[in-house]
Design a protein around this motif. Structure first.
Motif, PDB file in Angstrom:
ATOM      1  N   PHE A 111      27.582  32.672  30.347  1.00 55.01           N
ATOM      2  CA  PHE A 111      26.129  32.713  30.239  1.00 55.01           C
ATOM      3  C   PHE A 111      25.624  31.435  29.583  1.00 55.01           C
ATOM      4  O   PHE A 111      26.283  30.871  28.698  1.00 55.01           O
ATOM      5  N   GLU A 112      24.443  31.001  30.005  1.00 57.78           N
ATOM      6  CA  GLU A 112      23.747  29.884  29.373  1.00 57.78           C
ATOM      7  C   GLU A 112      22.316  30.300  29.076  1.00 57.78           C
ATOM      8  O   GLU A 112      21.594  30.724  29.990  1.00 57.78           O
ATOM      9  N   ASP A 113      21.936  30.233  27.813  1.00 61.40           N
ATOM     10  CA  ASP A 113      20.605  30.659  27.380  1.00 61.40           C
ATOM     11  C   ASP A 113      20.311  32.096  27.819  1.00 61.40           C
ATOM     12  O   ASP A 113      19.207  32.426  28.252  1.00 61.40           O
ATOM     13  N   GLY A 114      21.353  32.939  27.737  1.00 56.46           N
ATOM     14  CA  GLY A 114      21.188  34.344  28.054  1.00 56.46           C
ATOM     15  C   GLY A 114      21.250  34.692  29.527  1.00 56.46           C
ATOM     16  O   GLY A 114      21.100  35.863  29.893  1.00 56.46           O
ATOM     17  N   ARG A 115      21.502  33.707  30.392  1.00 56.62           N
ATOM     18  CA  ARG A 115      21.532  33.944  31.834  1.00 56.62           C
ATOM     19  C   ARG A 115      22.939  33.758  32.373  1.00 56.62           C
ATOM     20  O   ARG A 115      23.626  32.771  32.032  1.00 56.62           O
ATOM     21  N   ALA A 116      23.383  34.676  33.240  1.00 60.29           N
ATOM     22  CA  ALA A 116      24.678  34.543  33.895  1.00 60.29           C
ATOM     23  C   ALA A 116      24.619  33.395  34.890  1.00 60.29           C
ATOM     24  O   ALA A 116      23.735  33.348  35.745  1.00 60.29           O
ATOM     25  N   VAL A 117      25.577  32.444  34.784  1.00 63.28           N
ATOM     26  CA  VAL A 117      25.515  31.252  35.641  1.00 63.28           C
ATOM     27  C   VAL A 117      26.846  30.875  36.288  1.00 63.28           C
ATOM     28  O   VAL A 117      26.853  30.232  37.347  1.00 63.28           O
ATOM     29  N   ARG A 118      27.988  31.235  35.672  1.00 64.22           N
ATOM     30  CA  ARG A 118      29.277  30.811  36.204  1.00 64.22           C
ATOM     31  C   ARG A 118      30.329  31.891  35.990  1.00 64.22           C
ATOM     32  O   ARG A 118      30.254  32.659  35.034  1.00 64.22           O
ATOM     33  N   ALA A 119      31.315  31.893  36.872  1.00 69.52           N
ATOM     34  CA  ALA A 119      32.444  32.815  36.732  1.00 69.52           C
ATOM     35  C   ALA A 119      33.744  32.024  36.793  1.00 69.52           C
ATOM     36  O   ALA A 119      33.905  31.130  37.639  1.00 69.52           O
ATOM     37  N   SER A 120      34.655  32.354  35.896  1.00 71.42           N
ATOM     38  CA  SER A 120      35.995  31.781  35.992  1.00 71.42           C
ATOM     39  C   SER A 120      36.872  32.759  36.770  1.00 71.42           C
ATOM     40  O   SER A 120      36.753  33.973  36.600  1.00 71.42           O
ATOM     41  N   TRP A 121      37.733  32.243  37.636  1.00 74.38           N
ATOM     42  CA  TRP A 121      38.512  33.093  38.523  1.00 74.38           C
ATOM     43  C   TRP A 121      39.945  32.603  38.653  1.00 74.38           C
ATOM     44  O   TRP A 121      40.246  31.437  38.367  1.00 74.38           O
ATOM     45  N   THR A 122      40.823  33.514  39.105  1.00 75.38           N
ATOM     46  CA  THR A 122      42.212  33.173  39.396  1.00 75.38           C
ATOM     47  C   THR A 122      42.568  33.694  40.771  1.00 75.38           C
ATOM     48  O   THR A 122      42.408  34.890  41.046  1.00 75.38           O
ATOM     49  N   ASP A 123      43.038  32.808  41.628  1.00 76.93           N
ATOM     50  CA  ASP A 123      43.502  33.178  42.962  1.00 76.93           C
ATOM     51  C   ASP A 123      45.005  33.419  42.872  1.00 76.93           C
ATOM     52  O   ASP A 123      45.788  32.483  42.697  1.00 76.93           O
ATOM     53  N   HIS A 124      45.415  34.675  42.963  1.00 73.81           N
ATOM     54  CA  HIS A 124      46.824  35.023  42.761  1.00 73.81           C
ATOM     55  C   HIS A 124      47.684  34.677  43.972  1.00 73.81           C
ATOM     56  O   HIS A 124      48.909  34.581  43.844  1.00 73.81           O
ATOM     57  N   THR A 125      47.062  34.482  45.128  1.00 70.34           N
ATOM     58  CA  THR A 125      47.815  34.073  46.312  1.00 70.34           C
ATOM     59  C   THR A 125      48.132  32.586  46.257  1.00 70.34           C
ATOM     60  O   THR A 125      49.270  32.166  46.491  1.00 70.34           O
ATOM     61  N   LYS A 126      47.131  31.792  45.934  1.00 71.49           N
ATOM     62  CA  LYS A 126      47.302  30.335  45.899  1.00 71.49           C
ATOM     63  C   LYS A 126      47.758  29.814  44.546  1.00 71.49           C
ATOM     64  O   LYS A 126      47.977  28.611  44.385  1.00 71.49           O
ATOM     65  N   LYS A 127      47.868  30.721  43.560  1.00 65.60           N
ATOM     66  CA  LYS A 127      48.305  30.351  42.214  1.00 65.60           C
ATOM     67  C   LYS A 127      47.429  29.242  41.634  1.00 65.60           C
ATOM     68  O   LYS A 127      47.924  28.224  41.122  1.00 65.60           O
ATOM     69  N   LYS A 128      46.124  29.428  41.699  1.00 60.35           N
ATOM     70  CA  LYS A 128      45.213  28.421  41.157  1.00 60.35           C
ATOM     71  C   LYS A 128      44.009  29.111  40.509  1.00 60.35           C
ATOM     72  O   LYS A 128      43.728  30.286  40.792  1.00 60.35           O
ATOM     73  N   SER A 129      43.333  28.394  39.646  1.00 58.03           N
ATOM     74  CA  SER A 129      42.159  28.904  38.964  1.00 58.03           C
ATOM     75  C   SER A 129      41.002  27.943  39.140  1.00 58.03           C
ATOM     76  O   SER A 129      41.180  26.784  39.545  1.00 58.03           O
ATOM     77  N   GLY A 130      39.797  28.429  38.857  1.00 60.12           N
ATOM     78  CA  GLY A 130      38.629  27.572  38.982  1.00 60.12           C
ATOM     79  C   GLY A 130      37.388  28.267  38.476  1.00 60.12           C
ATOM     80  O   GLY A 130      37.463  29.330  37.850  1.00 60.12           O
ATOM     81  N   GLU A 131      36.252  27.652  38.736  1.00 60.46           N
ATOM     82  CA  GLU A 131      34.970  28.233  38.360  1.00 60.46           C
ATOM     83  C   GLU A 131      34.044  28.257  39.565  1.00 60.46           C
ATOM     84  O   GLU A 131      34.155  27.407  40.464  1.00 60.46           O
ATOM     85  N   LEU A 132      33.147  29.223  39.574  1.00 57.73           N
ATOM     86  CA  LEU A 132      32.166  29.348  40.653  1.00 57.73           C
ATOM     87  C   LEU A 132      30.780  29.453  40.022  1.00 57.73           C
ATOM     88  O   LEU A 132      30.506  30.376  39.251  1.00 57.73           O
ATOM     89  N   LYS A 133      29.925  28.484  40.334  1.00 59.38           N
ATOM     90  CA  LYS A 133      28.545  28.519  39.861  1.00 59.38           C
ATOM     91  C   LYS A 133      27.706  29.323  40.848  1.00 59.38           C
ATOM     92  O   LYS A 133      27.918  29.257  42.060  1.00 59.38           O
ATOM     93  N   PHE A 134      26.749  30.072  40.329  1.00 58.18           N
ATOM     94  CA  PHE A 134      25.919  30.900  41.206  1.00 58.18           C
ATOM     95  C   PHE A 134      24.497  30.974  40.657  1.00 58.18           C
ATOM     96  O   PHE A 134      24.247  30.707  39.484  1.00 58.18           O
ATOM     97  N   LYS A 135      23.583  31.361  41.553  1.00 54.39           N
ATOM     98  CA  LYS A 135      22.203  31.605  41.149  1.00 54.39           C
ATOM     99  C   LYS A 135      22.006  33.057  40.736  1.00 54.39           C
ATOM    100  O   LYS A 135      21.205  33.362  39.865  1.00 54.39           O
ATOM    101  N   HIS A 136      22.769  33.934  41.417  1.00 55.76           N
ATOM    102  CA  HIS A 136      22.695  35.360  41.115  1.00 55.76           C
ATOM    103  C   HIS A 136      24.081  35.964  41.222  1.00 55.76           C
ATOM    104  O   HIS A 136      24.916  35.519  42.025  1.00 55.76           O
TER     105      HIS A 136
END
Length: 478
Positions: free
Chosen positions: A133-158
Motif C-alpha cells: 500500500f502507498e498512502d493507504g491505497r493498494a498499488v502493488r503485489a509481490s508474487w512467486t511463480d512456482h513453475t518458473k521458479k521466479k518472483s516479481g511485482e505487479l503494479k495495478f490500478k485496482h
C-alpha cells in the motif's frame, strides 16, 4: 526484481475471480489473474442456486456450462423442523427453470479458461505473497511463480481479492476476519455410488436436506450417478462424540445410519474417502477500500445450508467488475462506487444470514448450538416494525456483530420464519391469501433472495448495475 503492470489484478481464479476477470476483459480492461493452484483442482460447493443462470449469461458462458452435461437442479427438498416440503425454482415467476449440480473441478476450470478466452491474462501456480500500500491505497503485489521458479511485482490500478479462505487481504494484511460462533460447524462428506434416489417422487436432480440432532445432512446428485453426501454438525457436538472415543468416520456413518431417509437411500450404496472441513463461517469488517475489492470467500462465507457460497462469489465479482469499469471510464466517482459495493454486498450477505438463522431456529429451537438467538441488529423495534428492522439490516447500516440484545434477534427470526411459512402456504394453496398480502410478501422475498443489484428500481445510493451494452454502474435516474 521484475515489475509488471496491469489495470486490474485478480487474486484467485475460482468462480469469483474468473467471473470478475471475464466481465472486465469483455469490457476491454487489462486484467490479470494470479491463481495459487493448478486447475482443475478439487473444491466443495457443488449445488448451485438458480441465480447462476443469469450470471453466467452476463459473462457469456451459458453455452459452455450447458455443454458440460452437469446434472440439472430443478429445486430441492427439506425434511426440516418436523415438516417435509419440496420446492421448484419455476414456482417463482420469472425465475430460471433449473440450476446445476456441478463437479467444481470441472466447473471452475471451465470458468478460468473462459476468462482467458475473454482476454484476461491467466497465470496458474503463482502465489501472491503480499499486497503493498502507498498512502493507504493498494498499488502493488509481490508474487512467486512456482513453475518458473521466479518472483516479481505487479503494479495495478485496482485489485480484486478472490483468494478464498486463504484471504490475502483479510488474513494477510488487515487481519480483520471474524468467525461466527453461532455457525461454528464442521462438515464431513464423501461421494457415493448406487444411491437410491427413487424412493420419493422428487424431480431428478433435486437436492435433499435432512435435519438431524444438532445438524443436517445433504444429498447432491452429480454426473455419472455419483452423489455427494455430507453431514454438517455443531463443533461442540462433534467434540462431545469424539470424547466418547468415536472417530469422525464412525460419527458420520452413525448419523447417516440413524436417519430413516438417509439409511433408505444408502442401503446399497458404496462410498469413497471421507473429507472434513471446519470453522468455515466468517466475515470481514469491510469488503472494499482504496484500490481494492474483496469478493467471494475472501470476504465472507456463511453456511452451506442454502448453497449461498458460489452465488455470493459470482454476485460480488460482477459488482466489483461493474464498479471498476465505471471508475475506469470516469462515469462514477471511486468513493461512490466503493459505497455501492460495500452496501450491496453486505446487504446480500445479511439476507442469507437472516435466512440461515431462520431455518436453524425453525429446525432445532432451543437445542444445542441453535439455542443462541441470532444477533442481527443493535436497534430496537416493536414486533410490528419487523419489516423496518429488516430494511435496516439489508441496507448495510446495522452492525450485527456488536449486538447485546439477544431477545430482539429472536423476535426478528420468528417474524421472518412467519414470512417463510406464508410463502410455503402460498405455494401449497393451503390458505387463502389476499392480493395485497400476496404482493407485499413477494416484494419482501424478492428483497431477500433476488439479484436486486441489477434492478433499476432497487438502486443503492442512486446506482444499480446495468448489463447492456456494457456491465457497469448506472444512475437510476437516467
Amino acid at each position: 526484481m521484475t515489475v509488471y503492470e496491469t489495470d486490474v489484478l485478480v487474486i484467485g481464479g475460482g468462480p469469483a475471480g474468473s467471473t470478475a476477470a471475464a466481465a472486465l476483459a469483455r469490457n476491454g480492461i487489462k486484467t490479470t489473474i494470479l491463481e495459487r493452484d493448478v486447475f482443475p483442482r478439487y473444491h466443495i460447493g457443488e449445488s448451485l442456486l438458480a441465480s447462476l443462470v443469469p450470471m453466467i449469461d452476463i459473462i457469456g458462458a451459458t453455452e459452455k456450462v450447458a455443454a458440460c452435461g452437469f446434472v440439472k437442479k430443478p429445486g430441492g427438498y427439506f425434511n426440516w423442523g418436523g415438516e417435509k416440503w419440496a420446492f421448484r425454482f419455476d414456482e417463482v415467476e420469472g425465475a430460471p427453470e433449473h440450476s446445476f449440480q456441478v463437479e467444481r473441478a470441472e466447473f471452475d476450470n471451465l470458468l478460468i479458461e473462459h476468462a482467458g478466452e475473454c482476454g484476461a491474462e491467466v497465470h496458474q501456480n503463482v502465489s501472491v505473497n503480499k499486497i503493498n500500500f502507498e498512502d493507504g491505497r493498494a498499488v502493488r503485489a509481490s508474487w512467486t511463480d512456482h513453475t518458473k521458479k521466479k518472483s516479481g511485482e505487479l503494479k495495478f490500478k485496482h485489485l480484486i481479492d478472490c483468494s478464498g479462505r486463504n484471504g490475502v487481504l483479510a488474513n494477510g494484511h488487515f487481519k480483520n476476519r471474524r468467525f461466527h460462533d453461532v455457525f461454528k460447524n464442521v462438515a464431513l462428506w464423501a461421494y457415493y455410488d448406487d444411491v437410491d434416489l427413487s424412493y420419493d417422487d422428487l424431480p431428478a436432480g433435486s437436492t435433499r436436506i435432512l435435519a438431524v440432532d444438532q445438524g443436517w445432512i445433504w444429498f447432491i446428485p452429480l454426473k455419472d450417478n455419483k452423489v455427494s453426501v455430507g453431514l454438517v454438525i455443531a463443533h461442540d457436538a462433534l467434540r462431545s462424540k469424539r470424547k466418547d472415543n468415536m472417530s469422525d468416520e464412525e460419527i458420520y456413518n452413525q448419523v447417516l445410519e440413524d436417519h430413516p431417509e438417509a439409511k433408505l437411500m444408502l442401503q446399497k450404496a458404496t462410498r469413497g474417502k471421507m473429507r472434513v472441513e471446519s470453522d468455515y463461517s466468517y466475515t470481514s469488517d469491510s469488503f472494499s477500500g482504496p484500490g481494492f475489492f474483496m469478493s467471494g470467500d475472501a470476504a465472507c462465507f456463511l453456511d452451506p445450508l442454502l448453497s449461498s457460497g458460489v452465488h455470493l462469489a459470482m454476485f460480488s465479482a460482477l459488482m466489483a467488475a461493474a464498479c471498476i469499469t465505471s471508475i475506469h471510464t470516469g462515469d462514477v466517482d471511486e468513493d461512490r462506487a466503493h459505497t455501492f459495493f460495500e452496501t450491496s454486498y453486505r446487504q446480500a450477505y445479511l439476507r442469507f444470514l437472516m435466512l440461515v438463522s431462520t431455518f436453524y431456529d425453525m429446525g432445532q429451537g432451543q437445542k444445542g448450538y441453535f439455542a443462541q438467538s441470532q444477533k442481527l441488529t443493535s436497534k430496537e423495534y416493536d414486533t410490528e416494525e419487523m419489516k423496518t428492522a429488516f430494511v435496516d439490516i439489508v441496507s448495510g447500516t446495522a452492525d450485527f456483530t456488536d449486538v447485546s440484545d439477544e431477545e430482539y434477534g429472536a423476535v426478528i427470526v420468528a417474524k421472518v420464519t412467519e414470512k417463510l411459512k406464508t410463502g410455503v402456504d402460498m405455494r401449497r394453496g393451503t390458505r387463502e391469501i389476499g392480493e395485497e398480502e400476496r404482493e407485499e410478501h413477494l416484494q419482501f422475498m424478492d428483497g431477500i433472495v433476488g439479484l436486486s443489484f441489477l434492478d433499476k428500481n432497487a438502486s443503492i445510493g442512486g446506482l444499480y448495475v446495468e448489463q447492456e451494452p456494457t456491465l457497469k454502474l448506472a444512475e437510476a435516474s437516467a
